[in-house]
Structure formats: structure tokens, C-alpha cells
Design an enzyme around this catalytic site. Structure first.
Site, PDB file in Angstrom:
ATOM      1  N   ASP A 114       7.813   2.213  -5.278  1.00  0.00           N
ATOM      2  CA  ASP A 114       7.002   1.006  -5.120  1.00  0.00           C
ATOM      3  C   ASP A 114       7.865  -0.175  -4.761  1.00  0.00           C
ATOM      4  O   ASP A 114       9.048  -0.087  -4.543  1.00  0.00           O
ATOM      5  CB  ASP A 114       6.223   0.716  -6.413  1.00  0.00           C
ATOM      6  CG  ASP A 114       7.152   0.520  -7.596  1.00  0.00           C
ATOM      7  OD1 ASP A 114       6.712  -0.045  -8.577  1.00  0.00           O
ATOM      8  OD2 ASP A 114       8.308   0.956  -7.514  1.00  0.00           O
ATOM      9  N   SER A 630      -4.204  -1.250 -14.285  1.00  0.00           N
ATOM     10  CA  SER A 630      -5.473  -0.512 -14.249  1.00  0.00           C
ATOM     11  C   SER A 630      -6.501  -1.113 -15.203  1.00  0.00           C
ATOM     12  O   SER A 630      -7.681  -1.249 -14.853  1.00  0.00           O
ATOM     13  CB  SER A 630      -5.238   0.962 -14.601  1.00  0.00           C
ATOM     14  OG  SER A 630      -4.450   1.588 -13.621  1.00  0.00           O
ATOM     15  N   ASN A 835       0.342   2.356  -6.499  1.00  0.00           N
ATOM     16  CA  ASN A 835       1.189   2.851  -7.568  1.00  0.00           C
ATOM     17  C   ASN A 835       0.719   2.526  -8.978  1.00  0.00           C
ATOM     18  O   ASN A 835       1.080   3.230  -9.919  1.00  0.00           O
ATOM     19  CB  ASN A 835       2.613   2.303  -7.398  1.00  0.00           C
ATOM     20  CG  ASN A 835       3.273   2.810  -6.141  1.00  0.00           C
ATOM     21  OD1 ASN A 835       3.490   3.997  -5.982  1.00  0.00           O
ATOM     22  ND2 ASN A 835       3.574   1.908  -5.226  1.00  0.00           N
ATOM     23  N   TYR A 836      -0.067   1.454  -9.141  1.00  0.00           N
ATOM     24  CA  TYR A 836      -0.365   1.010 -10.502  1.00  0.00           C
ATOM     25  C   TYR A 836      -1.852   0.965 -10.846  1.00  0.00           C
ATOM     26  O   TYR A 836      -2.220   1.183 -11.989  1.00  0.00           O
ATOM     27  CB  TYR A 836       0.259  -0.371 -10.744  1.00  0.00           C
ATOM     28  CG  TYR A 836       1.764  -0.319 -10.728  1.00  0.00           C
ATOM     29  CD1 TYR A 836       2.448   0.373 -11.722  1.00  0.00           C
ATOM     30  CD2 TYR A 836       2.497  -0.911  -9.709  1.00  0.00           C
ATOM     31  CE1 TYR A 836       3.834   0.451 -11.710  1.00  0.00           C
ATOM     32  CE2 TYR A 836       3.880  -0.824  -9.688  1.00  0.00           C
ATOM     33  CZ  TYR A 836       4.541  -0.151 -10.693  1.00  0.00           C
ATOM     34  OH  TYR A 836       5.899  -0.051 -10.681  1.00  0.00           O
ATOM     35  N   ILE A 837      -2.718   0.670  -9.893  1.00  0.00           N
ATOM     36  CA  ILE A 837      -4.154   0.672 -10.179  1.00  0.00           C
ATOM     37  C   ILE A 837      -4.668   2.096 -10.017  1.00  0.00           C
ATOM     38  O   ILE A 837      -4.474   2.719  -8.972  1.00  0.00           O
ATOM     39  CB  ILE A 837      -4.911  -0.280  -9.218  1.00  0.00           C
ATOM     40  CG1 ILE A 837      -4.493  -1.729  -9.474  1.00  0.00           C
ATOM     41  CG2 ILE A 837      -6.414  -0.139  -9.392  1.00  0.00           C
ATOM     42  CD1 ILE A 837      -5.084  -2.728  -8.493  1.00  0.00           C
TER      43      ILE A 837
END
Length: 878
Positions: A114, A630, A835-837
Site C-alpha cells: 500500500d 473498515s 488495502n484497508y476498507i
């Protein structure tokens, strides 16, 4: 502070005068921001003083990573005597360590590639009132401050949700099984078919048969009854998949594809030294070509560190290969970089690039088909009897190392990887792919705990490169799935973690206080945990490895972070923190500490992760970033009422994504091309408004009385569309039309030749270009008279008004896109979204508001997140 002070209360260890004052107010646990009524604690005011240098843009973003064709991020160098399975955090004793005892760890997780570095050279959107959309752009207050209340509200909700999440789920009622049973990829007993790989010879390759294709979708209901055909494998519905450490039972593949051997330059193409053409041995000439071919990449070749490292390696290779000579065979001693002229090499390679670029489409298609045919056997492997796509099966070619950010090794020569450096991982019963003739593999392993197919150690940083499965494979999909499921699990424990670290901010033991402070910073400001680097590596740090000089304190509670983060990208952030955190950082920096000393001298990343695993199995510092992104997005989506057109709905989603990126600190520097991109968009919008004006003038040409009926103002040209701009735009339209006609003519001729017909003569092209001359004459007349004649067959006021309405819609859509792009210039939406949500949240938005998933995920990302797209409906919750 010596390690003997580990268990001494903090007040004693630092001296009574520096103990935490007994009169300090206790920190409540009501909010995870941990403030004593300070509304600004935990709020960042970024993007201020920092002025980063331009950063080399990466050719492929997360989409390319998802396709698996870009260069993989290197993994850590690991002891080859151990398993090659993905390493877990070490179990270091949770005890104070001095910086001399900290071990160097070189590890980057290829699962979380990321924060793609982007260059800085942007400027504000050119003045265009039509792109100033939304309230956010009109406010002078930093968006972080405006989001502070929302952030606290979300964290309060997380505290309330956690106890309910910890309760065991109610047992599901038994339901009658559906008539069509999901086989989940289990083969029918009657079938003896098994996917196989065609064996490859060392010199030639043969494509894998299309009949080997797996995951075949049923085109009709009776397909299920066909023998030997396998149903779609929905691994995310198989709760037993992925248990334990053994990743596979059987594994077959055809190895790797090596880059082509170096082709020497023509005799007429030579680098010059002090004006004299130089003859080099092929190995040295190849290195000269690395530099010469990239002279257009000024960010690299004009970088003094890049030049220094390249020239050092270049001289060494020249010396090793017998030196440089002039045309008479006399030796030339190459000592000064400034006397080297690589332009002849650049001109040669640039001409080759242009020649390739200008090849006829049919020839490009043929060359691509040949390449695909040669590489076909390497594109798939058979993993536990199931055909899986391989990601990066090509061995990296030799080149100059560029690195990211301010990497100290930029410019060094990446040497050619030989088969003798490569270790193959394959099943015991499988046929080992043959190495190129005259070569051998370094080693052949049967590591069932590893998910890699081949690996080698690169020479720049000593890191290992791995050939892995593609992003859309079952194995990689399961990795993503587990990552987000682990983040979902954290919501059950987040309230206790936050309560504990708030309490331990005042712990008497230094090590406990440092742990609590570090977890606070990681949770609140999305800092990475960080590891100390070796002396010859980039000075990148994270939370646990912050140095004295990386933190500045501004009373009463402002902290300024300034350091090189992941990928050598400068991290600058000015934040307001909990007063107790501010007090702790002041203690951690107390004399005799000085520049170069570590702030968290009693803490390592492994010790911190070991501490976190007391709350939840597998919990590490990086899980907080995924959870916060998230969970925040999940709560924002619940309040969204998206309406209007598709572009408006997409912007609504992006607005939520942007808030997540800001709150979770996913920022980027402004790209070098941002200003020009915004200017192009502004010009396109102005061009549409110019078209509207011409259409309005055509209405007057048909019915002059409309000027009185609609008012003169309706027919006036916009103020910013002055005559100078109009003439420039008309010239652009003329050139654009000319190029379109020429390309169409060339394409038609290629088709005729391919069909065996005679090519059209140049006179036909001239005939077609008459339309451009007519357009040019029309513009000249309009500029002179100020009137525009009605165009088209059977023009009418009603038809023109319909055309104007369509243009209005296009202007609105493009303006929304322009504003969206401008708002995102300093926020890494892709980092957050990919990458994160949790991708299932994006799918929920897509289904709930009827927005095509293609608007959010590219083709490669749709393949990567197939499990998310197929596994949830609009009512799913994180």
C-alpha cells in the site's frame, strides 16, 4: 536508561521532579480519543509545512498488483534452514531493550502492498466556477477538525457495539436444503478428469490447453450433469478451508520466465567520454544502456545519489571486464561522471521505443499473441488439483534500482538473476521444471507451509523475491478474506483495548507506559509499528522505532511527527493528543536522550504485538489500520442517502472514502501531473460551454426573436471564454479533427490490405480533409461576424435545445469528476479502498444504490475481490 530499571516505578526511574503530577486529572475511558475535555485531541492538521521532493511515480498501482504482473515488494531475508512459510512475529521477551540490542528486521508484507508513492508538483485547480462543487471546498477549516465530532461519535459507537459483538451468535434454525446443492468444488466420483500442466522443454514452450480451464460457469441448468466438469468453487463458503499451517498437498508448475539476453548495441552507437566514443565489453555496455535509456526520467538521472551509486557500480564493472577503449584500441580511464555522455544510447533506445509504438495494430496484435503463446505454460499452476493463475512468473530483468522516496541505494545496478540463484518450491511427486540449458536451480524444495512457487535473493537489499499466485487466485483471496475477518474480530475487543491503554498511560512501570502510548498512537493516528533498519538501509521508522528528532512537542498538547515512513516517503503530521500522552512523550524524550536515541527505548514491534495478542489471537499493530478504516466506512455508509445520477452517487461514495482516508491518515503527496490533469479537465469543461454558446447562437440564427423572449443574457458568452481562448480552442478542434481523419484513413487502409484489397491513394485522404478546411473557414467567418449559422440536417430550435440539455448534463458530470479529483489530490483513496476498507462494504454500496461495481473496482480488482462481490448482499454489515 539501563535495563535494570525495568520494574522500577516511573517516578523513581526519572527522578521525583519529573514524575507525573499527582494533581493531574484522571483520564476517563468514555472516549477512545482519551481527552480530558479537549475537543481537539486526536485530530490531525496535516499537509502544512512539509515540502517533499518529487517522488518517482510507480508504473503500476494497486490494480497492477491485483493483476500480479508488477514487481512484487521484497520479502525479508530469512534463514534458509527454516521453513519458507510467511514468518510470524517473534516471541521476544517483553522487556526493556536499548537500541544496541534491537535486531534489524528487513520485512515487507506482500499481502499489504500500500501507500504507493506519488510525486509532488501540484498546484490548485485553475479558476473555473463550474468545478467549485460542495461545501467542503468552501471552508477554511481543515477537514480533520470538521470530522472530529464524527470520529468521536464513531468511536463511542464502537465502545457500545463491542459487548454485543462478543456475545455468541444465536444458533441458526435448520432450513430445508435447496434442491440444487452447492458442491463447493468437490469433484463427482464418476469423474476421473484431473487438471494437468503441459510439461515445458527448456528451450521451447507449449500453451496450456483451454480445456484445462477451471471455475467454468454453468451456461444452462443441465451443465451440472455433464461428466468431468467442475462447478464454481466458492471457497469463502467452506469453513474448513485454510485451517492449520499446511497450505497445499500437491503442487505442479512450470517454473519462471527469464528476461531475454542482452543484445549489444550497433557499432555506430557508443557512449562518449569527454567527447570520445567509447568501446565497452557487453556487460559494461549493458549497464551504460541502463542509464542511457532512461535519460528522460530526469527525477532519477539528475538525482546526485542516483548518479553517485550508478557511477560507482559502472566503474567497477568496467574495471572487472577489462576497461574502456577508444576507436584505436587505446585505453580510456573513466574517472568523472560529468564527462560521460549517454545521449547516443538514449537516442537509439528512444528510436526503438517509437518504432515499436508506431507498429501497425495488426503487427502489435501478432507480437502479443506470440508472447502470450510462449508464456502460456507459466501462467497457471495446479494447486491441490485445482488450476490457479500465477501472478509474477517473470524474473525481474537487470536494471538500475530506483527505490521509492529518498532511498539511499537508488542508482545501484540490479544484477541479472541466474537460475543458480533460484529455489523452486513444488510437490514431491511433480516433475521439476527444467532450468535453461547449461544451468541448474539453486535448490528444489517441497515446502507445504509456503505459498510461493519460486524465490531468489536480490543483490540490492538482500531481500527475497517470491513468485506467488495471482491476486484473483483462491489462496490470495483467502488471505484477503482472513485479513478483513480478523479486523471484524477486533471490534469485539476494541473497547477493552482502549480502556486498558488509557489506564496504562499512567502506569508506574516505564515499559507499560510506553506500550500504552504506542498503542494509542497506532490506534488514533494510524502509525505503523515500525522496525529499526540496518546502517546501509533507508532510515525509515515507525511508531516503535521513532527517534528523538522525529518528534517535536508544542505545549499544551500538540505533537509534530516528521520522519521517513514506509517506502522512504516523508511522514509529516501535526496532531493534538491526550494531555497524558503529551506528558509521556515529554518524559520519553527527557535528558540525557539526544538526537539518534529512540523514544520508545523499552519497546520492540514484536513485544508490542505479543502484548496485543493477549487480547485476541493473531492481533498485530497493522490490524488496527484495517479495523479503523473498515469500521469507520461501515458507519459512514449507514448514514448515506445517495441519490441523483451515477456520477453523483460515485462522488458520494468517494466523499465517504476520503473521510476514511483522512481519519486513518492515508495521505499522499500531490502528484506531479495533478495540475496539468486538472487544467485539461477545466479546458474540456470550457470546451463544452463553448459548444453550448455556439448552439445558442444557432438558435438565434433560426429565430432572432428568441433574444427578446429569453433575454440577451441567455445568449452571451461566458466571461472566461475570451476571444484569445476561443481562437486557441478552435485551433485545437481543427487539429483534433485532422488527426481523427488521418487515423481513420490509416485504419481503413490497413483493413483493406489485410483483406487483399488495394490501398486507397493519398487523394482520398485529401478529399476527407476538406471537411477540416470547411471547419476552419467557418470559424474564421464566425469570429469576424459574431454570428453562427445553424448546422446539421433539418435544424430546429427544439433539437438544439435538446442538444444544450445534453451538454448541461455533461458539464455537470465532468464538474463533479473534477471536484472529486481536486478533493482527492492529497488523499490516497486507492490505499484505503483496496488495502484497508473491507471490499464487501463497497459491494454493499454498489448493490444498495444500484451503482455498477465497475465504477469502483477495475477488472483486475473485480477478479481479486470476486469473493466479496459474490458473498454479500446490500444488508451485510461489517
Amino acid at each position: 536508561m539501563s535495563s535494570s530499571e525495568d520494574d522500577i516505578p516511573l517516578a523513581r526511574a526519572n527522578g521525583r521532579a519529573n514524575a507525573a503530577p499527582t494533581s493531574a486529572k484522571p483520564i476517563t475511558n468514555a472516549s477512545s480519543t482519551g481527552t480530558n475535555g479537549d475537543a481537539d485531541a486526536g485530530i490531525s492538521i496535516r499537509f502544512g509545512p512539509v515540502q517533499d521532493q518529487d517522488v518517482d511515480m510507480v508504473e503500476a498501482d494497486a490494480d497492477a498488483d491485483a493483476r500480479g504482473i508488477s514487481k512484487r515488494k521484497s520479502r525479508a531475508s530469512i534463514d534458509q534452514k527454516k521453513s519458507y512459510a510467511e514468518p510470524e512475529s517473534s516471541d521476544d521477551d517483553d522487556q526493556p531493550l536499548s537500541k544496541r540490542r534491537r535486531t534489524s528486521v528487513k520485512h515487507e508484507d506482500p499481502e499489504t502492498d500500500d501507500d504507493v508513492p506519488l510525486a509532488l508538483n501540484g498546484r490548485k485547480l485553475p479558476k473555473a466556477s463550474e468545478t467549485a462543487i460542495g461545501d467542503e471546498s468552501d471552508s477554511d477549516a481543515p477537514i480533520e477538525r470538521r470530522l472530529s465530532a464524527q470520529k468521536k461519535s464513531i468511536e463511542q459507537k464502537a465502545k457500545k457495539d463491542a459487548p454485543a459483538a462478543r456475545k455468541p451468535a444465536a444458533p441458526k434454525k435448520e432450513t430445508k436444503p435447496a434442491a440444487k446443492k452447492q458442491s463447493n468444488g468437490v469433484k463427482k466420483e464418476a469423474s476421473n478428469d484431473k487438471p494437468t500442466l503441459k510439461k515445458v522443454k527448456a528451450e521451447t514452450t507449449s500453451p496450456i490447453s483451454k480445456n484445462d480451464k477451471v471455475n467454468t460457469k454453468a451456461e444452462s441448468e443441465d451443465v451440472e450433469d455433464k461428466e468431468g466438469e467442475e462447478e464454481e468453487y466458492r471457497w469463502w463458503e467452506d469453513p474448513t478451508k485454510g485451517d492449520g499451517t499446511k497450505k497445499w498437498t500437491t503442487l505442479e508448475h512450470n517454473g519462471v520466465v527469464f528476461p531475454p539476453e542482452y543484445e549489444v548495441l550497433p557499432q555506430s552507437v557508443k557512449m562518449k567520454y569527454d567527447g570520445v566514443p567509447v568501446t565497452l565489453q557487453p556487460e559494461a555496455e549493458e549497464v551504460a544502456g541502463f542509464f542511457g535509456s532512461m535519460l528522460n526520467s530526469t527525477h532519477n538521472v539528475e538525482n546526485p545519489i542516483f548518479q553517485k551509486n550508478f557511477f560507482m557500480d559502472f566503474k567497477e564493472i568496467i574495471k572487472k571486464t577489462g576497461g574502456a577503449k577508444d576507436s584505436q584500441g587505446n585505453k580510456i580511464d573513466i574517472k568523472e561522471f560529468s564527462k560521460c555522455d549517454f545521449k547516443p544510447i538514449f537516442e537509439y533506445y528512444d528510436a526503438q521505443r517509437n518504432e515499436k509504438k508506431n507498429l501497425p495494430p495488426a503487427e502489435k496484435k501478432r507480437l502479443k499473441a506470440e508472447k502470450d503463446e510462449q508464456e502460456a505454460p507459466y501462467q497457471y499452476c495446479i494447486w491441490d488439483g485445482r488450476k490457479q493463475k500465477v501472478g509474477n512468473f517473470r524474473v525481474e530483468p537487470p536494471s538500475l534500482f530506483r527505490g521509492r522516496g529518498e532511498h539511499p541505494k537508488t542508482g545501484h545496478v540490479k544484477t541479472r538473476v541466474q537460475p543458480e540463484q533460484i529455489t523452486i518450491n513444488i510437490g514431491k511427486q511433480a516433475q521439476v521444471p527444467p532450468p535453461p540449458p547449461g544451468h541448474n536451480w539453486k535448490e528444489v524444495k517441497h515446502d507445504q507451509e509456503g505459498t510461493w512457487l519460486a524465490m531468489w535473493q536480490e543483490n540490492i537489499n538482500g531481500n527475497y523475491k517470491y513468485v506467488m499466485l495471482a491476486a484473483n487466485s483462491d489462496v490470495k483471496g483467502q488471505s484477503d478474506y482472513k485479513k478483513f475477518e480478523k479486523a471484524r474480530e477486533l471490534k469485539k475487543y476494541i473497547d477493552k483495548i482502549r480502556k486498558d491503554y488509557q489506564k496504562n498511560l499512567k502506569n508506574d512501570l516505564m515499559v507499560e507506559r510506553q506500550k500504552a502510548t504506542a498503542v494509542y498512537l497506532i490506534d488514533q493516528f494510524a502509525l505503523r509499528a515500525g522496525n529499526e533498519k540496518g546502517e546501509d538501509e533507508a532510515e525509515t521508522v515507525g511508531c516503535c522505532s521513532l527517534k528523538y528528532e522525529n518528534i517535536s512537542l508544542k505545549p499544551p498538547n500538540t505533537v509534530v511527527f516528521d520522519f521517513l515512513g514506509k517506502d522512504s516517503i516523508r511522514f509529516y503530521d501535526e496532531v493534538k493528543v491526550d494531555p497524558q500522552v503529551f506528558k509521556n512523550l515529554k518524559i520519553f524524550k527527557k535528558a540525557p536522550k539526544k538526537e539518534g536515541d529512540e523514544v520508545f527505548d523499552r519497546l520492540t514491534t514484536s513485544a508490542l504485538n505479543k502484548h496485543l495478542q493477549n487480547y485476541m489471537p493473531g492481533l498485530t499493530a497493522k490490524v488496527f489500520r484495517t479495523y479503523n478504516a473498515s469500521y469507520t466506512m461501515s458507519n459512514l455508509l449507514k448514514d448515506i442517502k445517495a441519490s441523483g445520477t451515477i456520477p453523483e452517487k460515485v462522488k458520494t461514495y468517494n466523499d465517504a472514502n476520503r473521510k476514511v482516508a483522512i481519519l486513518c491518515n492515508h495521505k499522499r503527496t500531490v502528484t506531479a501531473g495533478h495540475a496539468s490533469q486538472m487544467e485539461k479537465m477545466s479546458e474540456r469543461i470550457k470546451g463544452l460551454r463553448y459548444q453550448k454558446w455556439r448552439l445558442k447562437q444557432q438558435m438565434l440564427d433560426l429565430d432572432p426573436a428568441l433574444k427578446k423572449k429569453k433575454g440577451a443574457a441567455f445568449f452571451e458568452i461566458d466571461e472566461d471564454l475570451d476571444m484569445e481562448w476561443v481562437k486557441e480552442h478552435q485551433a485545437f478542434l481543427i487539429e483534433e479533427q485532422t488527426q481523427k481523419i488521418k487515423k481513420k484513413f490509416e485504419k481503413d487502409n490497413e483493413k483493406r490490405v489485410a483483406d487483399g484489397e488495394k490501398a486507397m491513394p493519398a487523394s482520398d485522404l485529401n478529399e476527407r480533409l476538406k471537411a477540416v478546411k470547411d471547419m476552419e473557414a467557418k470559424f474564421k467567418k464566425e469570429n469576424k461576424t459574431g454570428k453562427v449559422e445553424a448546422e446539421g440536417r433539418g435544424p430546429s430550435v427544439e433539437r438544439i435545445e435538446a442538444s444544450i440539455a445534453k451538454l448541461d448534463q455533461r458539464v455537470e458530470t465532468m464538474s463533479i469528476q473534477a471536484q472529486d479529483k481536486e478533493d482527492n489530490k492529497e488523499v490516497a483513496l486507492g490505499t484505503s479502498k483496496i488495502n484497508y476498507i473491507d471490499p464487501r462494504l463497497t459491494v454493499v454500496f454498489s448493490k444498495k444504490f444500484n451503482v455498477p461495481i465497475e465504477k469502483f473496482f477495475s477488472k483486475s480488482l473485480r477478479e481479486k475481490f470476486e469473493w466479496a462481490i459474490k458473498s454479500v448482499d446490500e444488508n451485510w454489515e461489517f
